[in-house]
Design an enzyme around this catalytic site. Structure first.
Site, short mmCIF file in Angstrom:
data_model
loop_
_atom_site.label_atom_id
_atom_site.label_comp_id
_atom_site.label_asym_id
_atom_site.label_seq_id
_atom_site.Cartn_x
_atom_site.Cartn_y
_atom_site.Cartn_z
CG HIS A 130 27.86 -82.63 48.29
ND1 HIS A 130 29.07 -82.43 47.67
CD2 HIS A 130 27.29 -83.69 47.64
CE1 HIS A 130 29.24 -83.32 46.70
NE2 HIS A 130 28.16 -84.09 46.67
CD GLU A 131 23.90 -85.33 47.87
OE1 GLU A 131 23.53 -85.24 46.68
OE2 GLU A 131 24.83 -86.07 48.23
CG HIS A 134 25.18 -82.54 43.22
ND1 HIS A 134 26.21 -82.53 42.32
CD2 HIS A 134 25.56 -83.40 44.22
CE1 HIS A 134 27.18 -83.34 42.73
NE2 HIS A 134 26.81 -83.87 43.88
CD GLU A 192 29.82 -85.98 43.52
OE1 GLU A 192 29.86 -85.66 44.72
OE2 GLU A 192 28.78 -86.34 42.95
#
Length: 258
Positions: A130-131, A134, A192
Protein backbone atom coordinates in the site's frame (compact mmCIF):
# COMPACT_ATOMS: atom_id res chain seq x y z
CA UNK A 1 -27.42 40.58 -20.98
CA UNK A 2 -25.57 37.46 -19.97
CA UNK A 3 -25.32 36.56 -16.30
CA UNK A 4 -22.04 36.47 -14.37
CA UNK A 5 -20.67 32.90 -13.99
CA UNK A 6 -21.11 31.43 -10.50
CA UNK A 7 -18.14 31.06 -8.17
CA UNK A 8 -18.26 27.29 -8.41
CA UNK A 9 -18.26 27.52 -12.22
CA UNK A 10 -15.23 29.80 -12.21
CA UNK A 11 -13.43 27.49 -9.77
CA UNK A 12 -14.17 24.52 -12.02
CA UNK A 13 -12.82 26.42 -15.06
CA UNK A 14 -9.53 27.20 -13.30
CA UNK A 15 -9.06 23.61 -12.10
CA UNK A 16 -9.96 22.26 -15.53
CA UNK A 17 -7.38 24.51 -17.17
CA UNK A 18 -4.72 23.28 -14.75
CA UNK A 19 -5.64 19.64 -15.33
CA UNK A 20 -5.41 20.02 -19.11
CA UNK A 21 -1.86 21.33 -19.02
CA UNK A 22 -0.49 19.02 -16.29
CA UNK A 23 -2.24 15.68 -16.63
CA UNK A 24 -0.50 12.33 -16.03
CA UNK A 25 -1.76 8.75 -15.82
CA UNK A 26 -1.40 6.45 -12.80
CA UNK A 27 0.13 3.03 -13.63
CA UNK A 28 -2.23 0.03 -13.61
CA UNK A 29 -5.38 2.00 -12.72
CA UNK A 30 -5.16 4.42 -15.66
CA UNK A 31 -6.55 7.30 -13.61
CA UNK A 32 -5.69 10.82 -14.82
CA UNK A 33 -4.10 13.03 -12.19
CA UNK A 34 -2.89 16.61 -11.82
CA UNK A 35 0.90 16.95 -11.51
CA UNK A 36 2.36 20.44 -11.32
CA UNK A 37 5.81 19.46 -9.99
CA UNK A 38 8.49 17.19 -11.44
CA UNK A 39 9.40 13.76 -10.02
CA UNK A 40 12.82 15.19 -9.14
CA UNK A 41 11.32 18.03 -7.09
CA UNK A 42 8.90 15.64 -5.43
CA UNK A 43 11.74 13.25 -4.56
CA UNK A 44 13.85 16.01 -3.05
CA UNK A 45 11.01 17.06 -0.79
CA UNK A 46 10.48 13.42 0.19
CA UNK A 47 14.12 13.02 1.21
CA UNK A 48 14.03 16.21 3.29
CA UNK A 49 10.83 15.17 5.07
CA UNK A 50 12.22 11.68 5.72
CA UNK A 51 15.39 13.06 7.27
CA UNK A 52 13.40 15.40 9.50
CA UNK A 53 11.14 12.60 10.72
CA UNK A 54 14.00 10.20 11.40
CA UNK A 55 15.91 12.95 13.17
CA UNK A 56 13.16 13.12 15.80
CA UNK A 57 12.28 9.41 15.90
CA UNK A 58 13.83 6.43 17.64
CA UNK A 59 14.85 3.70 15.22
CA UNK A 60 14.09 0.20 16.54
CA UNK A 61 17.01 -1.96 17.62
CA UNK A 62 15.09 -5.19 16.94
CA UNK A 63 17.36 -6.88 14.40
CA UNK A 64 14.87 -9.52 13.22
CA UNK A 65 12.03 -7.02 12.77
CA UNK A 66 14.28 -4.56 10.94
CA UNK A 67 15.48 -7.32 8.64
CA UNK A 68 11.89 -8.33 7.85
CA UNK A 69 10.88 -4.74 7.02
CA UNK A 70 13.88 -4.37 4.70
CA UNK A 71 13.34 -7.78 3.09
CA UNK A 72 9.66 -7.19 2.35
CA UNK A 73 10.27 -3.62 1.21
CA UNK A 74 13.00 -4.67 -1.21
CA UNK A 75 10.85 -7.45 -2.72
CA UNK A 76 7.98 -5.06 -3.41
CA UNK A 77 10.19 -2.17 -4.56
CA UNK A 78 11.88 -4.57 -7.02
CA UNK A 79 8.59 -4.95 -8.92
CA UNK A 80 7.51 -1.31 -8.56
CA UNK A 81 9.04 -0.21 -11.85
CA UNK A 82 11.21 2.44 -10.17
CA UNK A 83 14.80 1.19 -9.90
CA UNK A 84 15.95 4.81 -10.12
CA UNK A 85 14.67 5.55 -6.60
CA UNK A 86 17.06 5.33 -3.67
CA UNK A 87 14.85 3.03 -1.61
CA UNK A 88 15.33 3.10 2.16
CA UNK A 89 13.49 1.26 4.94
CA UNK A 90 13.36 2.04 8.65
CA UNK A 91 11.50 0.53 11.60
CA UNK A 92 10.58 3.27 14.08
CA UNK A 93 10.15 2.32 17.73
CA UNK A 94 6.70 3.55 18.70
CA UNK A 95 4.27 0.89 19.92
CA UNK A 96 1.37 3.39 20.02
CA UNK A 97 1.57 4.19 16.30
CA UNK A 98 -0.33 1.63 14.25
CA UNK A 99 1.00 3.09 11.05
CA UNK A 100 3.56 3.19 8.25
CA UNK A 101 4.40 5.66 5.50
CA UNK A 102 6.33 6.05 2.27
CA UNK A 103 7.58 9.35 0.90
CA UNK A 104 8.40 10.37 -2.68
CA UNK A 105 11.72 9.01 -3.86
CA UNK A 106 11.30 5.66 -2.07
CA UNK A 107 11.70 6.53 1.62
CA UNK A 108 9.73 3.99 3.67
CA UNK A 109 9.13 3.70 7.41
CA UNK A 110 7.11 1.32 9.58
CA UNK A 111 6.13 1.92 13.21
CA UNK A 112 6.48 -1.00 15.62
CA UNK A 113 2.86 -0.50 16.71
CA UNK A 114 1.57 -1.98 13.46
CA UNK A 115 3.52 -5.25 13.70
CA UNK A 116 1.05 -6.96 16.10
CA UNK A 117 -1.68 -6.25 13.51
CA UNK A 118 0.29 -7.39 10.46
CA UNK A 119 1.31 -10.54 12.42
CA UNK A 120 3.70 -11.94 9.80
CA UNK A 121 5.68 -11.17 6.64
CA UNK A 122 2.68 -11.44 4.33
CA UNK A 123 0.64 -9.10 6.51
CA UNK A 124 3.52 -6.64 6.44
CA UNK A 125 3.60 -6.98 2.63
CA UNK A 126 0.01 -5.69 2.55
CA UNK A 127 1.05 -2.55 4.41
CA UNK A 128 4.25 -1.96 2.44
CA UNK A 129 2.52 -2.71 -0.85
CA UNK A 130 0.00 0.00 0.00
CA UNK A 131 2.68 2.51 1.01
CA UNK A 132 4.87 1.80 -2.02
CA UNK A 133 1.71 2.09 -4.12
CA UNK A 134 1.49 5.72 -2.97
CA UNK A 135 5.02 6.29 -4.27
CA UNK A 136 4.37 4.54 -7.60
CA UNK A 137 1.23 6.63 -8.15
CA UNK A 138 3.06 9.84 -7.15
CA UNK A 139 0.33 10.68 -4.67
CA UNK A 140 2.65 13.04 -2.80
CA UNK A 141 3.18 15.19 -5.88
CA UNK A 142 -0.51 14.99 -6.71
CA UNK A 143 -1.54 16.22 -3.26
CA UNK A 144 0.86 19.14 -3.49
CA UNK A 145 -0.40 19.90 -7.01
CA UNK A 146 -3.99 19.82 -5.78
CA UNK A 147 -3.16 22.32 -3.05
CA UNK A 148 -1.41 24.51 -5.60
CA UNK A 149 -4.55 24.25 -7.75
CA UNK A 150 -6.80 25.25 -4.85
CA UNK A 151 -4.52 28.21 -4.13
CA UNK A 152 -4.76 29.24 -7.78
CA UNK A 153 -8.55 29.14 -7.53
CA UNK A 154 -8.48 31.26 -4.36
CA UNK A 155 -6.25 33.86 -5.99
CA UNK A 156 -8.30 33.91 -9.21
CA UNK A 157 -11.65 34.26 -7.49
CA UNK A 158 -10.30 36.85 -5.06
CA UNK A 159 -9.14 38.92 -8.03
CA UNK A 160 -12.47 38.58 -9.82
CA UNK A 161 -14.47 39.49 -6.73
CA UNK A 162 -12.22 42.13 -5.17
CA UNK A 163 -14.70 44.92 -5.80
CA UNK A 164 -17.63 43.23 -4.07
CA UNK A 165 -17.35 42.64 -0.27
CA UNK A 166 -20.33 40.26 -0.27
CA UNK A 167 -18.73 38.09 -2.96
CA UNK A 168 -15.40 38.15 -1.13
CA UNK A 169 -17.16 36.75 1.94
CA UNK A 170 -18.79 34.04 -0.19
CA UNK A 171 -15.41 33.09 -1.66
CA UNK A 172 -13.95 32.73 1.83
CA UNK A 173 -16.80 30.49 2.90
CA UNK A 174 -16.65 28.41 -0.29
CA UNK A 175 -12.93 27.78 -0.06
CA UNK A 176 -12.85 27.35 3.70
CA UNK A 177 -14.96 24.28 4.36
CA UNK A 178 -15.45 23.73 0.64
CA UNK A 179 -11.80 23.36 -0.25
CA UNK A 180 -11.17 21.09 2.71
CA UNK A 181 -14.19 18.79 2.82
CA UNK A 182 -15.52 19.14 -0.71
CA UNK A 183 -12.26 18.84 -2.64
CA UNK A 184 -9.13 17.76 -0.80
CA UNK A 185 -10.54 15.08 1.49
CA UNK A 186 -12.39 13.15 -1.23
CA UNK A 187 -9.24 13.22 -3.34
CA UNK A 188 -7.39 11.83 -0.35
CA UNK A 189 -9.84 8.93 -0.01
CA UNK A 190 -9.50 8.19 -3.74
CA UNK A 191 -5.72 8.03 -3.35
CA UNK A 192 -5.97 5.73 -0.35
CA UNK A 193 -8.23 3.34 -2.26
CA UNK A 194 -5.91 3.51 -5.26
CA UNK A 195 -2.92 2.69 -3.03
CA UNK A 196 -4.84 -0.34 -1.73
CA UNK A 197 -5.45 -1.41 -5.33
CA UNK A 198 -1.85 -0.90 -6.39
CA UNK A 199 -0.60 -2.52 -3.20
CA UNK A 200 -2.48 -5.73 -4.00
CA UNK A 201 -0.93 -5.83 -7.47
CA UNK A 202 2.58 -5.09 -6.21
CA UNK A 203 2.49 -7.67 -3.41
CA UNK A 204 1.14 -10.28 -5.85
CA UNK A 205 3.93 -9.49 -8.34
CA UNK A 206 6.42 -9.83 -5.48
CA UNK A 207 5.13 -13.33 -4.72
CA UNK A 208 2.90 -12.63 -1.70
CA UNK A 209 -0.70 -13.87 -1.43
CA UNK A 210 -2.96 -10.79 -1.80
CA UNK A 211 -5.79 -12.57 0.07
CA UNK A 212 -3.90 -11.55 3.21
CA UNK A 213 -5.08 -7.97 2.60
CA UNK A 214 -8.66 -8.79 3.49
CA UNK A 215 -7.55 -10.56 6.67
CA UNK A 216 -5.43 -7.56 7.66
CA UNK A 217 -8.33 -5.13 7.28
CA UNK A 218 -10.63 -7.41 9.26
CA UNK A 219 -8.10 -7.12 12.10
CA UNK A 220 -7.89 -3.35 11.53
CA UNK A 221 -11.69 -3.10 11.74
CA UNK A 222 -11.65 -5.01 15.02
CA UNK A 223 -8.99 -2.65 16.37
CA UNK A 224 -10.95 0.41 15.18
CA UNK A 225 -14.10 -0.82 16.95
CA UNK A 226 -12.15 -0.60 20.19
CA UNK A 227 -11.00 2.98 19.45
CA UNK A 228 -13.79 5.51 20.18
CA UNK A 229 -13.90 9.02 18.75
CA UNK A 230 -12.91 8.30 15.15
CA UNK A 231 -14.37 10.77 12.59
CA UNK A 232 -17.02 9.57 10.11
CA UNK A 233 -15.69 8.36 6.76
CA UNK A 234 -16.86 11.44 4.81
CA UNK A 235 -14.66 13.63 7.04
CA UNK A 236 -11.64 11.36 6.84
CA UNK A 237 -8.90 11.03 4.26
CA UNK A 238 -9.09 7.25 4.65
CA UNK A 239 -11.92 4.92 3.61
CA UNK A 240 -13.52 2.91 6.42
CA UNK A 241 -12.28 -0.60 7.07
CA UNK A 242 -15.59 -1.99 5.75
CA UNK A 243 -15.21 -0.02 2.51
CA UNK A 244 -11.65 -1.24 2.08
CA UNK A 245 -12.62 -4.88 2.62
CA UNK A 246 -15.38 -4.62 0.01
CA UNK A 247 -13.04 -2.97 -2.50
CA UNK A 248 -10.30 -5.53 -1.91
CA UNK A 249 -12.72 -8.37 -2.55
CA UNK A 250 -13.76 -6.71 -5.82
CA UNK A 251 -10.16 -6.29 -6.99
CA UNK A 252 -9.06 -9.83 -6.11
CA UNK A 253 -9.83 -11.51 -9.49
CA UNK A 254 -7.72 -8.89 -11.29
CA UNK A 255 -4.97 -9.09 -8.68
CA UNK A 256 -4.64 -12.87 -8.92
CA UNK A 257 -3.66 -12.50 -12.58
CA UNK A 258 -0.33 -11.17 -11.33
Amino acid sequence: MRGVPSLSSMAAIVLLALSLVACETVPYTGRSQLQLISPQEEGQMGVQAYQQILGKAKVSSDGAANEMVTRVGKRIAAVSGHPEYQWEYRLIQDDKQVNAFALPGGKVAVYTGILPVTKDETGLAVVLGHEIGHVVARHGGERMSQQMGVNAVVETLAGLSSGNPAVVQSVSALLGAGASVGVLLPWGRAQESEADHLGLILMAKAGYDPHAARDLWVRMADLASKTPGRPPEFLSTHPSETTRITQIEGWMPETMQY
